[in-house]
Design a protein around this motif. Structure first.
Motif, PDB file in Angstrom:
ATOM      1  N   GLY A 485      56.046  29.504  32.962  1.00  0.00           N
ATOM      2  CA  GLY A 485      55.376  29.362  31.674  1.00  0.00           C
ATOM      3  C   GLY A 485      53.992  28.760  31.817  1.00  0.00           C
ATOM      4  N   MET A 486      53.843  27.765  32.692  1.00  0.00           N
ATOM      5  CA  MET A 486      52.526  27.159  32.901  1.00  0.00           C
ATOM      6  C   MET A 486      51.555  28.171  33.506  1.00  0.00           C
ATOM      7  SD  MET A 486      52.694  24.202  31.602  1.00  0.00           S
ATOM      8  CE  MET A 486      51.117  23.561  32.162  1.00  0.00           C
ATOM      9  N   VAL A 487      52.056  29.027  34.399  1.00  0.00           N
ATOM     10  CA  VAL A 487      51.190  30.070  34.976  1.00  0.00           C
ATOM     11  C   VAL A 487      50.761  31.060  33.889  1.00  0.00           C
ATOM     12  CG1 VAL A 487      51.072  31.984  36.621  1.00  0.00           C
ATOM     13  CG2 VAL A 487      52.189  29.842  37.279  1.00  0.00           C
ATOM     14  N   LEU A 488      51.697  31.445  33.009  1.00  0.00           N
ATOM     15  CA  LEU A 488      51.352  32.367  31.916  1.00  0.00           C
ATOM     16  C   LEU A 488      50.237  31.789  31.051  1.00  0.00           C
ATOM     17  CD1 LEU A 488      54.501  34.032  30.293  1.00  0.00           C
ATOM     18  CD2 LEU A 488      52.703  35.075  31.651  1.00  0.00           C
ATOM     19  N   LEU A 489      50.380  30.516  30.681  1.00  0.00           N
ATOM     20  CA  LEU A 489      49.371  29.902  29.822  1.00  0.00           C
ATOM     21  C   LEU A 489      48.042  29.771  30.554  1.00  0.00           C
ATOM     22  CD1 LEU A 489      51.524  27.180  28.040  1.00  0.00           C
ATOM     23  CD2 LEU A 489      50.767  29.383  27.148  1.00  0.00           C
ATOM     24  N   GLU A 490      48.093  29.560  31.840  1.00  0.00           N
ATOM     25  CA  GLU A 490      46.851  29.492  32.613  1.00  0.00           C
ATOM     26  C   GLU A 490      46.176  30.861  32.678  1.00  0.00           C
ATOM     27  OE1 GLU A 490      45.273  27.902  36.967  1.00  0.00           O
ATOM     28  OE2 GLU A 490      47.244  27.335  36.206  1.00  0.00           O
ATOM     29  N   MET A 491      46.977  31.923  32.730  1.00  0.00           N
ATOM     30  CA  MET A 491      46.412  33.278  32.706  1.00  0.00           C
ATOM     31  C   MET A 491      45.673  33.526  31.389  1.00  0.00           C
ATOM     32  SD  MET A 491      49.666  35.246  34.424  1.00  0.00           S
ATOM     33  CE  MET A 491      49.054  36.915  34.179  1.00  0.00           C
ATOM     34  N   VAL A 543      55.449  33.568  24.859  1.00  0.00           N
ATOM     35  CA  VAL A 543      56.444  33.528  25.944  1.00  0.00           C
ATOM     36  C   VAL A 543      56.222  32.295  26.810  1.00  0.00           C
ATOM     37  CG1 VAL A 543      57.309  34.706  27.994  1.00  0.00           C
ATOM     38  CG2 VAL A 543      56.734  36.030  25.962  1.00  0.00           C
ATOM     39  N   GLY A 544      54.945  32.003  27.123  1.00  0.00           N
ATOM     40  CA  GLY A 544      54.653  30.818  27.922  1.00  0.00           C
ATOM     41  C   GLY A 544      55.092  29.539  27.242  1.00  0.00           C
ATOM     42  N   LEU A 545      54.890  29.431  25.932  1.00  0.00           N
ATOM     43  CA  LEU A 545      55.297  28.229  25.192  1.00  0.00           C
ATOM     44  C   LEU A 545      56.817  28.081  25.153  1.00  0.00           C
ATOM     45  CD1 LEU A 545      52.710  28.420  22.266  1.00  0.00           C
ATOM     46  CD2 LEU A 545      52.768  26.709  24.097  1.00  0.00           C
ATOM     47  N   TRP A 546      57.542  29.197  25.058  1.00  0.00           N
ATOM     48  CA  TRP A 546      59.006  29.116  25.137  1.00  0.00           C
ATOM     49  C   TRP A 546      59.434  28.569  26.506  1.00  0.00           C
ATOM     50  CZ3 TRP A 546      62.734  28.900  21.828  1.00  0.00           C
ATOM     51  CH2 TRP A 546      62.619  29.527  20.567  1.00  0.00           C
ATOM     52  N   CYS A 547      58.725  28.981  27.553  1.00  0.00           N
ATOM     53  CA  CYS A 547      59.119  28.598  28.914  1.00  0.00           C
ATOM     54  C   CYS A 547      58.839  27.132  29.233  1.00  0.00           C
ATOM     55  CB  CYS A 547      58.400  29.482  29.941  1.00  0.00           C
ATOM     56  SG  CYS A 547      58.914  31.212  29.927  1.00  0.00           S
ATOM     57  N   ILE A 548      57.861  26.501  28.545  1.00  0.00           N
ATOM     58  CA  ILE A 548      57.502  25.117  28.897  1.00  0.00           C
ATOM     59  C   ILE A 548      58.142  24.099  27.964  1.00  0.00           C
ATOM     60  CG2 ILE A 548      55.323  25.901  29.903  1.00  0.00           C
ATOM     61  CD1 ILE A 548      53.930  24.578  27.430  1.00  0.00           C
ATOM     62  N   GLN A 549      59.210  24.472  27.287  1.00  0.00           N
ATOM     63  CA  GLN A 549      59.937  23.491  26.494  1.00  0.00           C
ATOM     64  C   GLN A 549      60.397  22.344  27.398  1.00  0.00           C
ATOM     65  OE1 GLN A 549      60.609  23.675  22.915  1.00  0.00           O
ATOM     66  NE2 GLN A 549      58.890  25.078  23.275  1.00  0.00           N
ATOM     67  N   TRP A 550      60.318  21.115  26.878  1.00  0.00           N
ATOM     68  CA  TRP A 550      60.604  19.948  27.718  1.00  0.00           C
ATOM     69  C   TRP A 550      62.015  19.957  28.271  1.00  0.00           C
ATOM     70  CZ3 TRP A 550      56.962  17.120  29.707  1.00  0.00           C
ATOM     71  CH2 TRP A 550      55.736  16.985  29.048  1.00  0.00           C
ATOM     72  N   HIS A 551      62.981  20.368  27.463  1.00  0.00           N
ATOM     73  CA  HIS A 551      64.375  20.295  27.884  1.00  0.00           C
ATOM     74  C   HIS A 551      64.838  21.651  28.411  1.00  0.00           C
ATOM     75  CE1 HIS A 551      64.915  16.242  26.250  1.00  0.00           C
ATOM     76  NE2 HIS A 551      64.110  16.651  25.268  1.00  0.00           N
ATOM     77  N   PRO A 552      65.503  21.688  29.559  1.00  0.00           N
ATOM     78  CA  PRO A 552      65.889  22.957  30.202  1.00  0.00           C
ATOM     79  C   PRO A 552      66.696  23.871  29.290  1.00  0.00           C
ATOM     80  CG  PRO A 552      66.222  21.125  31.720  1.00  0.00           C
ATOM     81  CD  PRO A 552      65.869  20.517  30.397  1.00  0.00           C
ATOM     82  N   VAL A 553      67.594  23.292  28.461  1.00  0.00           N
ATOM     83  CA  VAL A 553      68.455  24.145  27.640  1.00  0.00           C
ATOM     84  C   VAL A 553      67.667  24.889  26.569  1.00  0.00           C
ATOM     85  CG1 VAL A 553      70.530  22.782  28.012  1.00  0.00           C
ATOM     86  CG2 VAL A 553      68.988  22.185  26.146  1.00  0.00           C
TER      87      VAL A 553
END
Length: 607
Positions: A485-491, A543-553
């Protein structure tokens, strides 16, 4: 015309090759043998004095001995009898003329030969001459021993202190010797990598030079047996004198040949698939690595774990060779890389061509990708941040997601990468992404949901919060989702137009800025080149924001990420905010998180 005259005319035509179809004309490079049950000799091999030089590949010349044995001569006058050639596996089975391979070992030098030892187990040995011996004879070389003395071979890592060598004299050392030779097996296996004709064989075809310039090879349909057809046609015409019988015979022969060829083709394909399934990276010596890299002439880059050089296996095959630092760790990164990469075959994961473990020297050999890493194209510090179109960025994102999904679900064991970042996403000539650098990877069973870790691993800025603090949850495959997710947002962020109204632009945290913009219904201030760009940028961002949610679940699996990237962007919903409310200081990884919705079972790391 009398039938006997027709028969005589056909006999003459067959004998001289006049008026026959092209497939019945003599083939100057047709398959030959030294004896009836000897190995078939065809490209890339050629037979001296019986075939033109251009019928074979350089270094693949064979000859026939007076006893009709098939002879291969290697550098330094090493001679071997070739018993069998497996063209599908690119493997030859050779025997020693004197039935004593150890006798030729001091002259064995394959560095200038197209052939390599097939046996992956290669060790260094010390050779001793002993006048008397009462101990274990496991390492005795019987074919070198004689009356009054015995010859023994001991591996360089063998504890000599356990052996009485008072009656022995060390006579010489041997390097990189296959175990099968020291076990005095009667057959030695050698393989070759170039030319790569195995795919032709798997398709039931043969291989040859593509042009007279002899720069590349091609596949072609198997030629029919010319001489056999002529003899059979001539015999039929002479015996019966009937054109009708000749046609019937020829039709029957074609049916038989077609059925036989179909069965042989199927067998070749099955053998090829079995061989490909068992394919493993090649083990190189340090001397091989120096030769491949031309004495480390072309340096591509340097990182924490080693230096990368450009190498060349042939005129057309280039590789990237990573020389690992001797002072880094205890070799765990090397074991991780080789053990993990040897099991992976995916279009979006870099291929490990081979490795070197020669004493304290270690190296990894990969496919060379000319476009280097994704970091070069999305960071204005390293290049033109607008060099890739939004469609291409979307393709790269989808390829990355499929590669990570394969690591999580497509292998026998789940592979957690733990270092997903733009620098480790390499791009081929068509900008297809390939995940690389598995030095920090971990293995676990797919039916388990988390791994135990004693220390944090990864690169700052891409490490999931739970890797730092278990308050956010246990470490699992969801940690790779966060990094992705962090890579997506960096893109996306690499194309953001900085807001001149905001003071101290360097302090703007792009993930939080872009979330607030979307949440407030604002347009993303990015460069739009054509219709549809804004929709792609918005999809990648959500999609990137969904991936960087603080909690894994709260993060989706990579399978769900692939579905989101393949779908239409307007169907995606905004995720909950992973940041503090406006006006408050952004939450950092040291702050305690909210309770998990469900517990993740902790397991031990796979060995």
């Amino acid at each position: 015309m009398d039938l006997s005259v027709v028969g005589l005319l056909m006999l003459v035509l067959v004998g001289h090759g006049v008026g026959l179809p092209d497939q019945l004309l003599p083939d100057r490079c047709q398959e030959v043998r030294c004896k009836k049950d000897g190995p078939a000799i065809r490209f890339p091999f050629s037979l001296k004095e019986k075939q033109p030089d251009d019928c074979g590949y350089p270094g693949f010349e064979l000859s026939c001995t007076d006893r009709t044995e098939t002879l291969l001569q290697l550098p330094n006058s090493v001679k071997l009898y070739v018993n069998k050639i497996d063209y599908t596996s690119q493997l030859i089975f050779a025997a020693d003329p004197d039935k004593c391979f150890p006798k030729q070992l001091r002259n064995f030098n394959l560095s200038t030969s197209p052939f390599k030892f097939r046996d992956m187990q290669q060790d260094d040995y010390a050779i001793f001459n002993c006048t008397s011996w009462k101990g274990d004879t496991y390492q005795k070389l019987a074919c070198l021993s004689g009356p009054g003395y015995d010859i023994f071979a001991y591996r360089s890592d063998y504890l000599i202190s356990y052996t009485d060598l008072t009656s022995c004299t060390k006579i010489y050392n041997l390097s990189s010797v296959p175990m099968e030779i020291m076990m005095e097996e009667k057959i030695l296996r050698l393989n070759w990598s170039m030319p790569a004709c195995r795919l032709c064989e798997a398709q039931g075809k043969f291989c040859r030079w593509k042009t007279s310039a002899r720069l590349d090879t091609e596949c072609y349909d198997k030629p029919k047996s010319n001489e056999g057809i002529r003899i059979k046609i001539a015999a039929a015409v002479a015996t019966v004198g009937s054109v009708l019988l000749l046609l019937v015979f020829f039709a029957a022969y074609r049916v038989y040949s077609s059925d036989k060829a179909a069965k042989e083709n199927q067998k070749r394909i099955e053998n090829f698939l079995a061989d490909y399934k068992a394919f493993k990276p090649t083990r190189y010596t340090y001397a091989d690595i120096k030769r491949i890299t031309n004495e480390f002439k072309d340096k591509l880059g340097q990182g924490a774990y080693g230096t990368v050089f450009k190498g060349q296996l042939s005129d057309e095959i280039f590789v990237a060779v990573k020389i690992l630092n001797n002072s880094t760790g205890n070799g765990e990164e090397f074991v991780n890389e080789v053990g993990t990469m040897g099991k992976i075959h995916h279009v979006n994961v870099i291929r490990l061509v081979g490795y070197c473990a020669d004493g304290f020297r270690r190296a990894l050999v990969y496919d060379y990708l000319s476009n280097e890493s994704l970091e070069k194209f999305i960071s204005s510090e390293h290049g033109d941040a607008s060099a890739l179109s939004w469609e291409k960025l979307q393709d790269i994102a989808l390829g990355m997601a499929k590669g990570i999904e394969y690591l999580h679900q497509g292998c026998d064991q789940r592979i957690l990468h733990f270092d997903i970042k733009p620098h480790n996403i390499l791009l081929d000539d068509n900008f297809n992404p390939k995940i690389s650098d598995f030095g920090l990877a971990k293995l676990c069973s797919k039916d388990q949901s988390a791994v135990s870790m004693t220390t944090a691993r990864g690169t700052l800025g891409y490490i999931a919060p739970e890797v730092f603090s278990r308050n956010f949850g246990n470490v699992s495959y969801k940690s790779d989702v966060y990094s992705f997710g962090m890579v997506l947002l960096e893109m996306v962020g690499g194309r953001k137009t900085i807001d001149d109204k905001i003071e101290n632009n360097n302090q703007i945290y792009f993930p939080e800025w872009v979330y607030n913009s979307l949440d407030n219904g604002e347009e993303l201030r990015i460069r739009i080149e054509k219709e549809g760009d804004a929709q792609i940028a918005k999809k990648l961002t959500i999609v990137g924001l969904w991936c960087i949610q603080w909690h894994p679940v709260d993060r989706p699996s990579m399978n769900a990420v692939v579905q989101m990237l393949e779908g239409a962007g307007d169907t995606l919903t905004m995720p909950p905010s992973p940041f503090a409310s406006a006006g408050q200081e952004r939450r950092n990884v040291n702050m305690p998180g909210r309770p998990l919705h469900q517990a993740l079972e902790v397991i031990s790391e796979a060995e």
